[in-house]
Design a protein around this motif. Structure first.
Motif, mmCIF file in Angstrom:
data_model
loop_
_atom_site.group_PDB
_atom_site.id
_atom_site.type_symbol
_atom_site.label_atom_id
_atom_site.label_comp_id
_atom_site.label_asym_id
_atom_site.label_seq_id
_atom_site.Cartn_x
_atom_site.Cartn_y
_atom_site.Cartn_z
ATOM 1 N N VAL A 1 0.847 -1.186 0.000
ATOM 2 C CA VAL A 1 0.000 0.000 0.000
ATOM 3 C C VAL A 1 0.887 1.242 0.000
ATOM 4 O O VAL A 1 1.824 1.339 0.794
ATOM 5 N N ASN A 2 0.596 2.162 -0.881
ATOM 6 C CA ASN A 2 1.227 3.479 -0.847
ATOM 7 C C ASN A 2 0.143 4.517 -0.669
ATOM 8 O O ASN A 2 -1.017 4.181 -0.460
ATOM 9 N N TRP A 3 0.495 5.757 -0.744
ATOM 10 C CA TRP A 3 -0.454 6.809 -0.440
ATOM 11 C C TRP A 3 -0.700 7.669 -1.663
ATOM 12 O O TRP A 3 0.082 7.697 -2.603
ATOM 13 N N SER A 4 -1.801 8.397 -1.613
ATOM 14 C CA SER A 4 -2.150 9.332 -2.678
ATOM 15 C C SER A 4 -1.615 10.721 -2.368
ATOM 16 O O SER A 4 -1.190 11.437 -3.261
ATOM 17 N N TYR A 5 -1.689 11.092 -1.092
ATOM 18 C CA TYR A 5 -1.256 12.426 -0.690
ATOM 19 C C TYR A 5 -0.679 12.354 0.720
ATOM 20 O O TYR A 5 -1.308 11.803 1.620
ATOM 21 N N ALA A 6 0.508 12.907 0.890
ATOM 22 C CA ALA A 6 1.158 12.923 2.203
ATOM 23 C C ALA A 6 1.017 14.302 2.834
ATOM 24 O O ALA A 6 1.347 15.310 2.212
ATOM 25 N N VAL A 7 0.507 14.324 4.039
ATOM 26 C CA VAL A 7 0.404 15.543 4.825
ATOM 27 C C VAL A 7 1.550 15.477 5.814
ATOM 28 O O VAL A 7 1.466 14.789 6.822
ATOM 29 N N GLU A 8 2.665 16.149 5.492
ATOM 30 C CA GLU A 8 3.855 15.984 6.321
ATOM 31 C C GLU A 8 4.830 17.140 6.166
ATOM 32 O O GLU A 8 4.651 18.013 5.334
ATOM 33 N N GLY A 9 5.866 17.070 6.993
ATOM 34 C CA GLY A 9 6.990 17.993 6.892
ATOM 35 C C GLY A 9 6.613 19.443 7.016
ATOM 36 O O GLY A 9 5.753 19.820 7.805
ATOM 37 N N ASP A 10 7.238 20.272 6.197
ATOM 38 C CA ASP A 10 7.037 21.714 6.255
ATOM 39 C C ASP A 10 5.596 22.129 5.989
ATOM 40 O O ASP A 10 5.147 23.177 6.443
ATOM 41 N N SER A 11 4.861 21.304 5.226
ATOM 42 C CA SER A 11 3.477 21.672 4.916
ATOM 43 C C SER A 11 2.615 21.734 6.171
ATOM 44 O O SER A 11 1.548 22.329 6.168
ATOM 45 N N LEU A 12 3.072 21.122 7.261
ATOM 46 C CA LEU A 12 2.294 21.125 8.496
ATOM 47 C C LEU A 12 2.526 22.371 9.341
ATOM 48 O O LEU A 12 1.787 22.611 10.284
ATOM 49 N N ALA A 13 3.516 23.154 9.006
ATOM 50 C CA ALA A 13 3.874 24.300 9.841
ATOM 51 C C ALA A 13 2.705 25.265 10.015
ATOM 52 O O ALA A 13 2.468 25.773 11.098
ATOM 53 N N GLY A 14 1.957 25.514 8.977
ATOM 54 C CA GLY A 14 0.781 26.369 9.069
ATOM 55 C C GLY A 14 -0.462 25.529 8.872
ATOM 56 O O GLY A 14 -0.687 25.002 7.791
ATOM 57 N N VAL B 1 -4.103 22.388 5.456
ATOM 58 C CA VAL B 1 -5.455 21.930 5.153
ATOM 59 C C VAL B 1 -5.849 22.366 3.744
ATOM 60 O O VAL B 1 -6.394 21.573 2.968
ATOM 61 N N SER B 2 -5.546 23.597 3.368
ATOM 62 C CA SER B 2 -5.865 24.086 2.023
ATOM 63 C C SER B 2 -5.186 23.254 0.948
ATOM 64 O O SER B 2 -5.797 22.926 -0.079
ATOM 65 N N LYS B 3 -3.915 22.904 1.187
ATOM 66 C CA LYS B 3 -3.191 22.086 0.209
ATOM 67 C C LYS B 3 -3.872 20.735 0.017
ATOM 68 O O LYS B 3 -4.021 20.257 -1.103
ATOM 69 N N VAL B 4 -4.266 20.107 1.116
ATOM 70 C CA VAL B 4 -4.926 18.801 1.021
ATOM 71 C C VAL B 4 -6.255 18.946 0.295
ATOM 72 O O VAL B 4 -6.575 18.157 -0.604
ATOM 73 N N LEU B 5 -7.036 19.936 0.666
ATOM 74 C CA LEU B 5 -8.348 20.121 0.051
ATOM 75 C C LEU B 5 -8.227 20.363 -1.453
ATOM 76 O O LEU B 5 -9.103 19.961 -2.221
ATOM 77 N N ASP B 6 -7.143 21.001 -1.880
ATOM 78 C CA ASP B 6 -6.909 21.236 -3.309
ATOM 79 C C ASP B 6 -6.512 19.959 -4.042
ATOM 80 O O ASP B 6 -6.761 19.818 -5.241
ATOM 81 N N GLU B 7 -5.867 19.033 -3.361
ATOM 82 C CA GLU B 7 -5.290 17.846 -4.009
ATOM 83 C C GLU B 7 -6.138 16.587 -3.897
ATOM 84 O O GLU B 7 -5.984 15.669 -4.693
ATOM 85 N N ILE B 8 -7.008 16.533 -2.921
ATOM 86 C CA ILE B 8 -7.691 15.275 -2.612
ATOM 87 C C ILE B 8 -8.843 15.003 -3.577
ATOM 88 O O ILE B 8 -9.432 15.916 -4.133
ATOM 89 N N ASN B 9 -9.121 13.716 -3.753
ATOM 90 C CA ASN B 9 -10.290 13.295 -4.517
ATOM 91 C C ASN B 9 -10.756 11.958 -3.945
ATOM 92 O O ASN B 9 -10.032 11.318 -3.185
ATOM 93 N N PRO B 10 -11.970 11.538 -4.286
ATOM 94 C CA PRO B 10 -12.482 10.284 -3.724
ATOM 95 C C PRO B 10 -11.540 9.114 -3.989
ATOM 96 O O PRO B 10 -10.973 8.981 -5.065
ATOM 97 N N GLY B 11 -11.362 8.278 -2.974
ATOM 98 C CA GLY B 11 -10.503 7.103 -3.081
ATOM 99 C C GLY B 11 -9.060 7.357 -2.687
ATOM 100 O O GLY B 11 -8.253 6.435 -2.697
ATOM 101 N N CYS B 12 -8.722 8.577 -2.332
ATOM 102 C CA CYS B 12 -7.345 8.909 -1.927
ATOM 103 C C CYS B 12 -6.994 8.230 -0.600
ATOM 104 O O CYS B 12 -7.848 8.068 0.269
ATOM 105 N N ILE B 13 -5.738 7.892 -0.492
ATOM 106 C CA ILE B 13 -5.195 7.433 0.777
ATOM 107 C C ILE B 13 -4.325 8.551 1.305
ATOM 108 O O ILE B 13 -3.335 8.926 0.673
ATOM 109 N N LEU B 14 -4.729 9.120 2.442
ATOM 110 C CA LEU B 14 -3.966 10.193 3.075
ATOM 111 C C LEU B 14 -2.931 9.596 4.009
ATOM 112 O O LEU B 14 -3.243 8.704 4.790
ATOM 113 N N LEU B 15 -1.721 10.115 3.946
ATOM 114 C CA LEU B 15 -0.639 9.684 4.826
ATOM 115 C C LEU B 15 -0.350 10.792 5.824
ATOM 116 O O LEU B 15 -0.050 11.912 5.443
#
Length: 179
Positions: free
Chosen positions: A97-110, A115-129
């Motif tokens: 299993v791999n992921w569709s979108y990783a919420v990690e590192g510097d992107s978590l600072a704000g 959240v905006s980045k994830v909402l822009d990238e996500i779609n049904p069936g995504c696996i969030l890491l």
């Protein structure tokens, strides 16, 4: 946070950490979440030799030793896998299993930005890491999960408002969690 929203998640665990925190590993199961194999050592170079296959097997053995279950799901460290490792997962009746979108590192600072980045990238069936930290050494700055926790509540709330449902990886893939 997951309990607040009645969400069940899939936790890919590192064998060394299972040995250090067996109670937490069992609690994950007791709360209705799924355990997956994330290697024993989380070695960055695991895919360069057959070490990765042995590391994956050792993690499966440790998880079984402390919980009585053997996961069918394997997430290779850093998303890297080799032909022999993929053959081993097949022999062990495991699914990589791999992921569709990783919420990690510097992107978590704000929080808002993450959240905006994830909402822009996500779609049904995504696996969030999301990680509970970025190292396997407990009590280090790398193992600090505070940034993930800051983002998680807002992320879940926003995705639920958009009509998303959260399911475990086995539900998403239509497979068994354990052998």
């Amino acid at each position: 946070i997951l309990d607040k929203y009645n969400i069940k998640a899939t936790f890919f665990v590192v064998g060394k950490q299972v040995e250090v925190y067996p109670e937490l590993t069992r609690e994950i199961l007791e709360r209705g979440h799924i355990l997956g194999n994330h290697s024993y050592s989380h070695d960055a170079n695991h895919a360069l030799s057959d070490f990765g296959s042995k590391d994956m097997l050792r993690c499966a053995e440790v998880i079984c030793q402390y919980t009585g279950i053997t996961p069918c799901l394997y997430r290779p460290p850093y998303g890297k896998s080799s032909p022999w490792e993929l053959a081993s997962t097949k022999e062990m009746n495991m699914i990589t299993v791999n992921w569709s979108y990783a919420v990690e590192g510097d992107s978590l600072a704000g929080t808002d930005n993450a959240v905006s980045k994830v909402l822009d990238e996500i779609n049904p069936g995504c696996i969030l890491l999301l990680h509970d930290g970025y190292g396997i050494d407990s009590n280090s700055l790398e193992s600090d999960c505070q940034l993930t926790l800051k983002v998680l509540d807002s992320l879940i709330s926003n995705l639920l408002k958009q009509g998303y449902n959260f399911v475990t990886v086995p539900v998403l893939l239509g497979t068994n969690a354990y052998s």
